[in-house]
Motif scaffolding. Sequence first.
Motif, PDB file in Angstrom:
ATOM      1  N   GLY A 156     -24.404 -11.600 -24.948  1.00  0.00           N
ATOM      2  CA  GLY A 156     -25.483 -12.108 -24.091  1.00  0.00           C
ATOM      3  C   GLY A 156     -25.041 -13.302 -23.288  1.00  0.00           C
ATOM      4  N   CYS A 157     -26.029 -14.134 -22.862  1.00  0.00           N
ATOM      5  CA  CYS A 157     -25.730 -15.265 -21.985  1.00  0.00           C
ATOM      6  C   CYS A 157     -24.930 -16.335 -22.730  1.00  0.00           C
ATOM      7  N   PRO A 158     -23.787 -16.722 -22.192  1.00  0.00           N
ATOM      8  CA  PRO A 158     -22.973 -17.728 -22.897  1.00  0.00           C
ATOM      9  C   PRO A 158     -23.636 -19.107 -22.932  1.00  0.00           C
ATOM     10  N   SER A 159     -24.592 -19.375 -22.022  1.00  0.00           N
ATOM     11  CA  SER A 159     -25.221 -20.701 -22.007  1.00  0.00           C
ATOM     12  C   SER A 159     -26.366 -20.803 -23.011  1.00  0.00           C
ATOM     13  N   CYS A 160     -27.256 -19.791 -23.039  1.00  0.00           N
ATOM     14  CA  CYS A 160     -28.442 -19.928 -23.875  1.00  0.00           C
ATOM     15  C   CYS A 160     -28.571 -18.824 -24.913  1.00  0.00           C
ATOM     16  N   GLY A 161     -27.696 -17.842 -24.868  1.00  0.00           N
ATOM     17  CA  GLY A 161     -27.745 -16.804 -25.891  1.00  0.00           C
ATOM     18  C   GLY A 161     -28.716 -15.679 -25.602  1.00  0.00           C
ATOM     19  N   GLU A 162     -29.444 -15.749 -24.476  1.00  0.00           N
ATOM     20  CA  GLU A 162     -30.365 -14.669 -24.105  1.00  0.00           C
ATOM     21  C   GLU A 162     -29.618 -13.325 -24.116  1.00  0.00           C
ATOM     22  N   PRO A 163     -30.125 -12.356 -24.881  1.00  0.00           N
ATOM     23  CA  PRO A 163     -29.358 -11.105 -24.994  1.00  0.00           C
ATOM     24  C   PRO A 163     -29.438 -10.204 -23.755  1.00  0.00           C
TER      25      PRO A 163
ATOM     26  N   MET B  52     -26.515 -12.200 -14.193  1.00  0.00           N
ATOM     27  CA  MET B  52     -27.284 -13.447 -14.208  1.00  0.00           C
ATOM     28  C   MET B  52     -28.266 -13.441 -15.374  1.00  0.00           C
ATOM     29  N   CYS B  53     -28.446 -14.638 -15.946  1.00  0.00           N
ATOM     30  CA  CYS B  53     -29.326 -14.735 -17.103  1.00  0.00           C
ATOM     31  C   CYS B  53     -30.755 -15.010 -16.640  1.00  0.00           C
ATOM     32  N   PRO B  54     -31.709 -14.157 -16.992  1.00  0.00           N
ATOM     33  CA  PRO B  54     -33.090 -14.375 -16.546  1.00  0.00           C
ATOM     34  C   PRO B  54     -33.763 -15.528 -17.289  1.00  0.00           C
ATOM     35  N   ALA B  55     -33.221 -15.929 -18.418  1.00  0.00           N
ATOM     36  CA  ALA B  55     -33.851 -17.000 -19.200  1.00  0.00           C
ATOM     37  C   ALA B  55     -33.484 -18.383 -18.668  1.00  0.00           C
ATOM     38  N   CYS B  56     -32.173 -18.638 -18.489  1.00  0.00           N
ATOM     39  CA  CYS B  56     -31.769 -19.969 -18.047  1.00  0.00           C
ATOM     40  C   CYS B  56     -31.399 -19.988 -16.559  1.00  0.00           C
ATOM     41  N   GLY B  57     -31.341 -18.799 -15.939  1.00  0.00           N
ATOM     42  CA  GLY B  57     -31.101 -18.749 -14.498  1.00  0.00           C
ATOM     43  C   GLY B  57     -29.649 -18.923 -14.088  1.00  0.00           C
TER      44      GLY B  57
HETATM   45 ZN   LIG Z   1     -29.003 -17.985 -20.228  1.00  0.00          ZN
END
Ligand SMILES: [Zn+2]
Length: 862
Positions: A600-607, A560-565
Amino acid sequence: MKSKTPKKPALGESPSERASAAGKNPPQPPFFKGGSTAPDEKGGAAPDAAPSSPAFVEVAVAAFVPDSLTYSVPPGLAGSCLPGRRVVVSLAARTVTGWVLGPAPALPPGVKVRPVLSVLDEEPQFPASMIPFFRWVASYYFHPLGETIRDALPSGVSTGESLALTLTDKGRAALDSPRTSPERRAVLEALADGKEHPEGDFVGDRGKVPRPLLLAMGHQGLAVVRRKVEKPPVSTRTETWVKGLKAESDAPARVKSRHRALEILAADGPMAARDLKARVPAVGARLSEMAGAREVELFEREVFRDPLGEAIEPDAGPLDLTDDQAGVLDSVTKALGQGFSAFLLHGVTGSGKTEVYLQAAARALAIGLSCVVLVPEIALITQMERRFRARFGDRVAVLHSGLSAGERLDQWTRIVRGLAPLVIGARSAVFAPVPSPGLFIVDEEHDESYKQESRLRYNARDLAVLRASRSKAVVLMGSATPSLVSRFNAEEGKFTELSLPRRVYDRPQPETVVVDLRGNRNAGPVLISPTLENHLSETLDRGEQALIFLNRRGFASFPMCPACGKAIGCVHCDITLTYHRARNLYLCHYCGYQRSASGGCPSCGEPQVKHLGMGTEKIQQYLEDRFPSARVARLDRDVLARKGALVSVLKGVKNREIDILVGTQMITKGHDYPHITLVGVVCADQSLGFQDYKAAERTFQILAQVAGRAGRGDRPGRVVLQTFNPEHFCVQAARNLDYEGFYATETAFRKSLAYPPYSRLAQVRVSGPQLTRTRDLAEDLAEAFHGLLDRAPEIRAAVRILGPVECPLARIGGQFRWQILFKGLTYAPFREFLGQTVRVLQSRRTAPGFSAILDVDPVNML
Ligand SMILES: [Zn+2]
Ligand SMILES: [Zn+2]
């Protein structure tokens, strides 16, 4: 080339086709059960020696036509169109293969049928006595007969051959003819050099020339077609054996080794040269000299290897049985050869079921009957095979998907010829062509992998019972946790229940500790509780081994991405991807989609993606960190993908080179390692949450099975169950090994909702690439099914239609999934209803990419 969609029967597609091959039988009545007058498998009524020159034969073609077709037999083939052999026939504009079922009655004058084009086999692929069984299977699962036979035969049987062609004069003449089609011309041109060419040489504008066309060209006299059976070299290993021919050696008395060797051979019989040398070291240099003097004979003998790559030594013969085992064996052997009986053997883990199987099989063989042993998984087959080979040597044949096509063909041929009266295999072995079946053994009968989930969707356990009943044989189904349905059948008197309530040598059942994980929620996810960790270190201190079970592979099941959830999901399925650390990628366990984790996150790029959720990789790493001196290994499908990995892991456990084995469901069954004294279940509730009426049964079975791995040697075993639902009746029943308690609670639940065993189920699964059109198709079909009920009140009383609803896994591999569930409260009207639904499905033309299939007795409800 076969689509999963039940197509409109090809037979009805064109009027010209109807003239070409007249349908022999009318569509099967829904309750067709093979016919009570049909010969059974052991009866003499269906010998392979059918009338030598039938004018017409009944052929089941491997195509989506409803039933068998009639073809005429040309004079040249009169002696070879026998039941069980494959033939090439025309079907509309195509040339297809099919199987001869037997002579067909002459057709009324004026009805024209096409001739059989060629016969492919010199011996039948199955005994004629199996044909009624095939008919029943096709009818029960609403699957075309020819397709049923094809799906029943191992693929190696129909593909392990190739063609080679040589040009004829007629073919040379056709080369010059303007009427020769481009594809035929391509073949003829390749042959123009006059040499024999393998089929791979023929390439037309549209790629490789299909085999049926090559066969047709042979039939038309354009080429001579030769069939070659492709047998990849099957690797056998032999060793030298020594047989004594004389009692006394002619050698001078000082050559003691020769005299001593003959004494030993006279006393103990032939033995491996290796063993003889071990007893008389000096004889090694003398063996050829002794052979020259005709004192001994040297010969090569095939060595069977077990899955661990070791030679299988013959075992010491039957073991002494406990009173319980002897009682079970007695019931089974008394029934052998006396008609149909079905036994459900409820034997706790470690109670010695396999020894009962071995001795029952020996009795069947002793009275001239063959025995088929079904085992749910390849890893278990190899273990069962080892025990059976040690006792029965080369009378054993094995059938499973781990064999190469050539090996499968060899095994199949040995069975058809009656050379291997004992067959061990996975579900498809229920179709093993044994000539006189007397005993079917279904080990782990509750196992859901007996259900085939594609094409012919059969359940091998059920078919074993059916085939036994047709062939007046005995079926013995064993399990430590019998399926609810089988146990219910025993209560109803359909099966006779036998039990092995105690472990052998009076070993105690393992003691179970339940660890409540709820208190730890705030402290973050717990992988291994302090209780389990303490037990682990004690076990390691004593030099014993532990199994840690978690039924999920990979490192983290919920990235799970902590940036975009957002959770990292599959692009084709409504599923979160699982993070696999060893390969540093996210993987979909349903469709195989994968993406690199380095982006990283495919939605927002958060590594920095958070890797929540558990998997066996994470547990392995955790244990390696906590117990740095312990040797930790893992067994799951990821590990299995590496060739030889299964062997090396099991060997490591056996030789005690592994202290802790972490694994998925594949470590829960069958394996019998005496030094495993601790079993830890990381999350006992894992399978409880599935939206499936069988979730509780499955959970109980897994927990009881995995617990059964502990304490199979001299030392007592212990089980630690970690759970968020310590009060759940499944967990309680598993803790107390209380099958009866579980059965009572679960059957009450099933009864209240009319689920099996209180009803029968069938399911129509609708899928397609667009959501709305898939839903529309499902709704449209459901409406038609409801319409069937409106027209027949007696059926309406017996059938419930549930849905359409979206499947719990709503999208897999880009296919949207809907389902319609049928519950049958009374058997006969339900079967009639299913027959009508099949006609509805056949009458709809579904758009390309969409499908609607009927699954009788479905197992997968997700
Ligand atoms: Zn994300
Ligand atoms: Zn997917």
